[in-house]
Design a protein around this motif. Structure first.
Motif, mmCIF file in Angstrom:
data_model
loop_
_atom_site.group_PDB
_atom_site.id
_atom_site.type_symbol
_atom_site.label_atom_id
_atom_site.label_comp_id
_atom_site.label_asym_id
_atom_site.label_seq_id
_atom_site.Cartn_x
_atom_site.Cartn_y
_atom_site.Cartn_z
ATOM 1 N N PHE A 203 0.847 -1.182 0.000
ATOM 2 C CA PHE A 203 0.000 0.000 0.000
ATOM 3 C C PHE A 203 0.888 1.239 0.000
ATOM 4 N N SER A 204 0.643 2.137 -0.910
ATOM 5 C CA SER A 204 1.449 3.350 -0.989
ATOM 6 C C SER A 204 1.214 4.233 0.233
ATOM 7 N N SER A 205 2.279 4.815 0.744
ATOM 8 C CA SER A 205 2.156 5.710 1.904
ATOM 9 C C SER A 205 1.622 7.077 1.514
ATOM 10 N N THR A 206 1.556 7.366 0.207
ATOM 11 C CA THR A 206 1.139 8.693 -0.249
ATOM 12 C C THR A 206 -0.350 8.774 -0.531
ATOM 13 N N VAL A 207 -1.056 7.664 -0.399
ATOM 14 C CA VAL A 207 -2.500 7.680 -0.635
ATOM 15 C C VAL A 207 -3.208 7.161 0.606
ATOM 16 N N THR A 208 -4.474 7.534 0.729
ATOM 17 C CA THR A 208 -5.272 7.049 1.843
ATOM 18 C C THR A 208 -5.790 5.651 1.537
ATOM 19 N N GLY A 209 -6.256 4.989 2.570
ATOM 20 C CA GLY A 209 -6.911 3.713 2.330
ATOM 21 C C GLY A 209 -6.127 2.495 2.719
ATOM 22 N N ARG A 210 -4.939 2.660 3.262
ATOM 23 C CA ARG A 210 -4.251 1.468 3.723
ATOM 24 C C ARG A 210 -4.546 1.255 5.209
ATOM 25 N N PRO A 211 -4.589 0.017 5.655
ATOM 26 C CA PRO A 211 -4.942 -0.237 7.056
ATOM 27 C C PRO A 211 -3.871 0.314 7.990
ATOM 28 N N THR A 212 -4.288 0.731 9.156
ATOM 29 C CA THR A 212 -3.341 1.249 10.136
ATOM 30 C C THR A 212 -2.656 0.098 10.862
ATOM 31 N N GLY A 213 -1.527 0.427 11.477
ATOM 32 C CA GLY A 213 -0.821 -0.582 12.246
ATOM 33 C C GLY A 213 -1.639 -1.106 13.408
ATOM 34 N N ILE A 214 -2.388 -0.219 14.065
ATOM 35 C CA ILE A 214 -3.186 -0.647 15.211
ATOM 36 C C ILE A 214 -4.347 -1.529 14.751
ATOM 37 N N ALA A 215 -4.867 -1.298 13.534
ATOM 38 C CA ALA A 215 -5.930 -2.159 13.011
ATOM 39 C C ALA A 215 -5.412 -3.570 12.777
ATOM 40 N N LEU A 216 -4.227 -3.691 12.204
ATOM 41 C CA LEU A 216 -3.636 -5.010 11.981
ATOM 42 C C LEU A 216 -3.308 -5.682 13.313
ATOM 43 N N THR A 217 -2.848 -4.894 14.277
ATOM 44 C CA THR A 217 -2.537 -5.445 15.591
ATOM 45 C C THR A 217 -3.791 -5.985 16.266
ATOM 46 N N ALA A 218 -4.891 -5.233 16.154
ATOM 47 C CA ALA A 218 -6.150 -5.679 16.760
ATOM 48 C C ALA A 218 -6.649 -6.955 16.094
ATOM 49 N N CYS A 219 -6.474 -7.076 14.782
ATOM 50 C CA CYS A 219 -6.858 -8.307 14.089
ATOM 51 C C CYS A 219 -6.049 -9.485 14.626
ATOM 52 N N CYS A 220 -4.763 -9.282 14.798
ATOM 53 C CA CYS A 220 -3.914 -10.343 15.350
ATOM 54 C C CYS A 220 -4.324 -10.668 16.780
ATOM 55 N N TYR A 221 -4.659 -9.653 17.541
ATOM 56 C CA TYR A 221 -5.103 -9.878 18.926
ATOM 57 C C TYR A 221 -6.330 -10.796 18.955
ATOM 58 N N ASN A 222 -7.236 -10.589 18.011
ATOM 59 C CA ASN A 222 -8.466 -11.380 17.964
ATOM 60 C C ASN A 222 -8.258 -12.775 17.365
ATOM 61 N N LEU A 223 -7.300 -12.926 16.452
ATOM 62 C CA LEU A 223 -7.217 -14.137 15.644
ATOM 63 C C LEU A 223 -6.012 -15.025 15.925
ATOM 64 N N PHE A 224 -4.985 -14.490 16.530
ATOM 65 C CA PHE A 224 -3.737 -15.245 16.680
ATOM 66 C C PHE A 224 -3.860 -16.392 17.664
ATOM 67 N N THR A 225 -3.325 -17.539 17.288
ATOM 68 C CA THR A 225 -3.082 -18.651 18.198
ATOM 69 C C THR A 225 -1.678 -19.178 17.903
ATOM 70 N N PRO A 226 -0.917 -19.536 18.922
ATOM 71 C CA PRO A 226 0.453 -20.023 18.693
ATOM 72 C C PRO A 226 0.453 -21.280 17.825
ATOM 73 N N GLN A 227 1.420 -21.355 16.923
ATOM 74 C CA GLN A 227 1.535 -22.505 16.026
ATOM 75 C C GLN A 227 2.958 -23.052 16.068
ATOM 76 N N LYS A 228 3.058 -24.384 16.154
ATOM 77 C CA LYS A 228 4.369 -25.043 16.195
ATOM 78 C C LYS A 228 4.349 -26.277 15.301
ATOM 79 N N TYR A 229 5.523 -26.805 15.035
ATOM 80 C CA TYR A 229 5.647 -28.067 14.302
ATOM 81 C C TYR A 229 6.689 -28.928 15.007
ATOM 82 N N TYR A 230 6.558 -30.232 14.809
ATOM 83 C CA TYR A 230 7.452 -31.172 15.497
ATOM 84 C C TYR A 230 8.689 -31.431 14.649
#
Length: 328
Positions: A203-230
């Motif tokens: 997303f270009s920094s010179t135009v409006t319409g890109r998601p904010t950092g806090i919006a992405l953080t809130a999405c991760c807060y709601n959706l994140f679960t730890p993932q591992k592999y053996y």
């Protein structure tokens, strides 16, 4: 899978920036805060000058900061908490104090924005870094400290010039209580940083319409679960950032409504919708870019799990994350 995970870790190390580990960032913050203290004395011309405390907020408070890409500047978020009640002064009036206290140096420009006062520094005629000062008042209510943030600017209508109840310290506490394991929180922070770099690259920094950092953080807060592999060779589990990121991105796509709208609330006061400023077309564009990201992660996941072609997987990931994503 081990090869892809190691590349994600290298990518994270390349893009991360932490306030505690960056003396230049701390120096820039301290410069602005010191100038504000001195400048307020000039503004008031009297023995009484409103006192304040300050704190890091935003990505530096949550340890999710990322290095800016080319043509973008460093963003430093600082909370300024004045030691008076919201009933003592009007919110934009306090912002004007800050503006006049700091608008005295040729190398910087100062602007009153709705959520903050921005101090922009330039170097060689280009933007170098900026400090966003969020202005707060503090009240003591039955032994509990309440903070209100100053919203509005000089040209705002009167109903937009408000002290809004805010909980700037609570988000970090919520994160710790929700993700109790410190290593899991580190994976959470890596996922946030990957998404922030994806945003900057797509997303270009010179135009409006890109998601904010806090919006992405809130999405991760709601959706994140730890993932591992053996790992059979070492008989233990290792973190799987590719899968954790894929799960979050898939979850974000699932949050869109039938007409391609997305709404995510800040999990603390004032509980505002973090996507409310995006238009319908901008939300649609966000969804389309997320679909590309999801499909790229899916393809990389298939290659990693089946150990088919990790080099090809890294090339695909570089297309969505930029040249900081390493090639095997």
């Amino acid at each position: 899978m081990e090869k892809i995970q190691s590349q994600f870790i290298k990518f994270h190390d390349a893009i991360r920036i932490d306030f505690d580990g960056s003396q230049p960032l701390r120096d820039k913050r301290d410069l602005v805060v010191g100038d504000l203290r001195d400048g307020l004395k000039r503004v008031f011309y009297s023995s009484y000058t409103p006192s304040f405390s300050y704190f890091n907020q935003g990505s530096y408070n949550l340890a999710t900061g990322v290095q800016p890409i080319l043509y973008e500047d460093y963003d430093i978020d600082v909370g300024i908490v004045f030691n008076f009640s919201k009933n003592s002064y009007r919110p934009v009036q306090v912002k004007e104090w800050v503006y006049h206290a700091l608008n005295t140096v040729a190398a910087r420009t100062v602007e009153i924005k709705r959520p903050c006062v921005r101090v922009q520094y330039h170097k060689n005629a280009a933007k170098w870094f900026h400090v966003d000062l969020a202005i707060y008042s503090t009240d003591n209510y039955w032994g509990n400290e309440l903070n209100h943030i100053a919203k509005g600017f000089i040209g705002s209508s009167e109903d937009k010039k408000i002290w809004e109840l805010s909980e700037p310290f609570k988000l970090k506490e919520l994160l710790k209580s929700k993700i109790t394991d410190s290593s899991d929180r580190e994976q959470f922070r890596r996922i946030v940083r990957y998404l922030k770099r994806w945003k900057s690259y797509n997303f270009s920094s010179t135009v409006t319409g890109r998601p904010t950092g806090i919006a992405l953080t809130a999405c991760c807060y709601n959706l994140f679960t730890p993932q591992k592999y053996y790992v059979y060779s070492s008989y233990n589990y290792q973190y799987n950032d590719l899968k954790a990121l894929h799960n979050v991105v898939t979850g974000m796509i699932g949050m869109f409504t039938w007409n391609n709208q997305i709404s995510v609330k800040l999990p603390v006061q004032p509980y505002n919708d973090l996507f409310e400023k995006m238009t319908n077309n901008q939300m649609l564009s966000l969804k389309e870019k997320l679909l590309v990201l999801r499909d790229t992660l899916s393809s990389a996941w298939f290659s990693a799990v089946n150990e088919l072609d990790p080099l090809s997987a890294c090339v695909k990931l570089r297309k969505v994350f930029g040249h900081d994503f390493p090639i095997l």
